[in-house]
Design a protein around this motif. Structure first.
Motif, PDB file in Angstrom:
ATOM      1  N   MET A   1       0.839  -1.192   0.000  1.00  0.00           N
ATOM      2  CA  MET A   1       0.000   0.000   0.000  1.00  0.00           C
ATOM      3  C   MET A   1       0.883   1.254   0.000  1.00  0.00           C
ATOM      4  O   MET A   1       1.926   1.300   0.627  1.00  0.00           O
ATOM      5  N   VAL A   2       0.422   2.276  -0.708  1.00  0.00           N
ATOM      6  CA  VAL A   2       1.121   3.552  -0.770  1.00  0.00           C
ATOM      7  C   VAL A   2       0.324   4.585   0.013  1.00  0.00           C
ATOM      8  O   VAL A   2      -0.853   4.832  -0.289  1.00  0.00           O
ATOM      9  N   ALA A   3       0.927   5.159   1.028  1.00  0.00           N
ATOM     10  CA  ALA A   3       0.271   6.178   1.838  1.00  0.00           C
ATOM     11  C   ALA A   3       0.683   7.557   1.325  1.00  0.00           C
ATOM     12  O   ALA A   3       1.855   7.795   1.037  1.00  0.00           O
ATOM     13  N   VAL A   4      -0.295   8.454   1.209  1.00  0.00           N
ATOM     14  CA  VAL A   4      -0.048   9.812   0.724  1.00  0.00           C
ATOM     15  C   VAL A   4      -0.358  10.796   1.844  1.00  0.00           C
ATOM     16  O   VAL A   4      -1.435  10.754   2.441  1.00  0.00           O
ATOM     17  N   THR A   5       0.606  11.652   2.155  1.00  0.00           N
ATOM     18  CA  THR A   5       0.437  12.661   3.194  1.00  0.00           C
ATOM     19  C   THR A   5      -0.103  13.938   2.552  1.00  0.00           C
ATOM     20  O   THR A   5       0.417  14.388   1.534  1.00  0.00           O
ATOM     21  N   SER A   6      -1.142  14.506   3.147  1.00  0.00           N
ATOM     22  CA  SER A   6      -1.725  15.728   2.593  1.00  0.00           C
ATOM     23  C   SER A   6      -0.769  16.904   2.772  1.00  0.00           C
ATOM     24  O   SER A   6       0.100  16.901   3.638  1.00  0.00           O
ATOM     25  N   TRP A   7      -0.937  17.933   1.932  1.00  0.00           N
ATOM     26  CA  TRP A   7      -0.055  19.105   1.947  1.00  0.00           C
ATOM     27  C   TRP A   7      -0.056  19.805   3.302  1.00  0.00           C
ATOM     28  O   TRP A   7       0.984  20.260   3.787  1.00  0.00           O
ATOM     29  N   ASP A   8      -1.215  19.881   3.945  1.00  0.00           N
ATOM     30  CA  ASP A   8      -1.352  20.641   5.184  1.00  0.00           C
ATOM     31  C   ASP A   8      -1.086  19.813   6.436  1.00  0.00           C
ATOM     32  O   ASP A   8      -1.185  20.338   7.546  1.00  0.00           O
ATOM     33  N   ASP A  13       9.620  19.724  11.695  1.00  0.00           N
ATOM     34  CA  ASP A  13      10.874  19.852  10.948  1.00  0.00           C
ATOM     35  C   ASP A  13      11.876  20.559  11.844  1.00  0.00           C
ATOM     36  O   ASP A  13      11.884  21.788  11.947  1.00  0.00           O
ATOM     37  N   GLY A  14      12.720  19.760  12.530  1.00  0.00           N
ATOM     38  CA  GLY A  14      13.586  20.336  13.546  1.00  0.00           C
ATOM     39  C   GLY A  14      12.766  20.686  14.771  1.00  0.00           C
ATOM     40  O   GLY A  14      12.081  19.834  15.349  1.00  0.00           O
ATOM     41  N   ASP A  15      12.769  21.946  15.151  1.00  0.00           N
ATOM     42  CA  ASP A  15      12.000  22.405  16.310  1.00  0.00           C
ATOM     43  C   ASP A  15      10.726  23.125  15.906  1.00  0.00           C
ATOM     44  O   ASP A  15      10.021  23.666  16.752  1.00  0.00           O
ATOM     45  N   VAL A  16      10.433  23.137  14.601  1.00  0.00           N
ATOM     46  CA  VAL A  16       9.294  23.901  14.096  1.00  0.00           C
ATOM     47  C   VAL A  16       8.292  22.959  13.444  1.00  0.00           C
ATOM     48  O   VAL A  16       8.674  22.034  12.718  1.00  0.00           O
ATOM     49  N   GLU A  17       7.009  23.184  13.717  1.00  0.00           N
ATOM     50  CA  GLU A  17       5.956  22.400  13.080  1.00  0.00           C
ATOM     51  C   GLU A  17       5.489  23.118  11.827  1.00  0.00           C
ATOM     52  O   GLU A  17       5.104  24.292  11.878  1.00  0.00           O
ATOM     53  N   CYS A  18       5.551  22.433  10.685  1.00  0.00           N
ATOM     54  CA  CYS A  18       5.224  23.038   9.392  1.00  0.00           C
ATOM     55  C   CYS A  18       4.311  22.100   8.609  1.00  0.00           C
ATOM     56  O   CYS A  18       4.275  20.897   8.868  1.00  0.00           O
ATOM     57  N   PRO A  19       3.579  22.648   7.623  1.00  0.00           N
ATOM     58  CA  PRO A  19       2.806  21.783   6.723  1.00  0.00           C
ATOM     59  C   PRO A  19       3.746  20.835   5.969  1.00  0.00           C
ATOM     60  O   PRO A  19       4.864  21.205   5.604  1.00  0.00           O
ATOM     61  N   ALA A  20       3.276  19.631   5.733  1.00  0.00           N
ATOM     62  CA  ALA A  20       4.112  18.614   5.089  1.00  0.00           C
ATOM     63  C   ALA A  20       4.598  19.079   3.719  1.00  0.00           C
ATOM     64  O   ALA A  20       5.724  18.773   3.316  1.00  0.00           O
ATOM     65  N   GLY A  21       3.772  19.829   2.991  1.00  0.00           N
ATOM     66  CA  GLY A  21       4.165  20.299   1.669  1.00  0.00           C
ATOM     67  C   GLY A  21       5.375  21.218   1.716  1.00  0.00           C
ATOM     68  O   GLY A  21       6.291  21.110   0.887  1.00  0.00           O
ATOM     69  N   GLU A  22       5.409  22.112   2.700  1.00  0.00           N
ATOM     70  CA  GLU A  22       6.547  23.027   2.830  1.00  0.00           C
ATOM     71  C   GLU A  22       7.819  22.274   3.216  1.00  0.00           C
ATOM     72  O   GLU A  22       8.907  22.573   2.709  1.00  0.00           O
TER      73      GLU A  22
END
Length: 287
Positions: A1-8, A13-22
């Motif tokens: 199965m292939v799982a796809v993570t949504s952009w948002d 990322d390190g110490d910062v939480e960001c949208p997966a797309g960024e």
């Protein structure tokens, strides 16, 4: 199965939480920069352009397969992601080779080395060959360009003995790739006697031992190993691996194989193994 993570989808990322797309865009940009930083000299090397025209298709396909596996192992220790949020390193290895292909196509296009008017078959072979070093560059971007240390971000998934072997193989492969396609190795051995060839072998062993064991760039605990328990044994095993990697590269680039006369391939392999051994020593220190 292939799982796809949504952009948002939120990703740390390190110490910062960001949208997966960024995060993905930053990761891909880091990989692309690493591809160019590590391998740009080979994109400007005439021997690579010539070898791409003459290398047999079967050899190129085998080399691409070997490189794909090597890139996966590079990703186990390094990578282009600051946070390992993707599940599959094999997928990341495929992406790294894709980034290498993009870096190769763009660079070769703006330097007029490929164009739409050229034979598609030859262009494809050139891009495929250049995608190997650029793909490796993408795979080690996080270590080369900053942003984290693979050993700090994740536990090394191999035993100390296997890590020594992989460090030698990966470091030697990356380092020797910058020398193996060029004609200089062949020119060097034309001026060597067998005595100088033997001295090159001894120098390779000495430099490897000095770099890892005597210079003491970092503290090393041999007690955790089960097989490679002495520094001289490590040096000898690492040299044998470096020699085999050198033979592989000479075969791929058409400079000789063990099926040729001894005086053709052995001096070249020993000369190239000097560079491969030094790269392997660096790989063992880094990993």
């Amino acid at each position: 199965m292939v799982a796809v993570t949504s952009w948002d989808y939120p990703i740390c990322d390190g110490d910062v939480e960001c949208p997966a797309g960024e995060v993905e865009i930053r990761d891909l940009a880091r990989g692309l920069a690493g591809a160019l930083f590590v391998s740009l000299p080979l994109l400007f090397t005439m021997e690579m352009w010539h070898i791409a025209r003459t290398i047999p298709d079967t050899v190129l396909l085998v080399f691409l397969g070997v490189a794909f596996v090597a890139i996966k192992f590079f990703l186990d220790f390094a990578g282009y992601r600051r946070t390992a949020w993707q599940r599959s390193r094999w997928w990341d290895a495929l992406v790294a080779m894709g980034l290498g292909a993009i870096a190769s196509i763009v660079t070769l296009s703006v330097t007029a080395l490929i164009s739409p008017s050229m034979d598609f078959y030859l262009v494809t072979k050139l891009v495929a060959l250049e995608s190997i070093p650029t793909g490796i560059g993408a795979a080690v971007a996080i270590n080369q360009l900053g942003g984290g240390d693979a050993r700090e971000s994740s536990k090394v998934p191999f035993s100390p003995d296997v890590t020594v072997i992989l460090g030698t193989a990966l470091g030697g492969f990356l380092f020797a790739f910058n020398v193996a396609p060029t004609i200089e190795t062949k020119v060097v051995v034309l001026n060597q006697t067998w005595v100088l060839v033997g001295l090159t072998l001894l120098l390779s062993l000495a430099v490897s031992y000095m770099t890892v064991s005597i210079a003491a760039f970092e503290e090393r605990d041999l007690s955790q190993r089960k097989v490679i328990t002495s520094e001289w044994l490590e040096t000898i095993i690492s040299y044998l691996m470096s020699f085999l990697i050198s033979l592989l590269l000479l075969w791929v680039f058409g400079y000789g194989t063990p099926l040729d006369p001894l005086e053709v391939w052995l001096p070249q392999a020993i000369a190239l193994a000097y560079a491969t051994t030094l790269g392997g020593a660096a790989g063992r220190l880094i990993l």
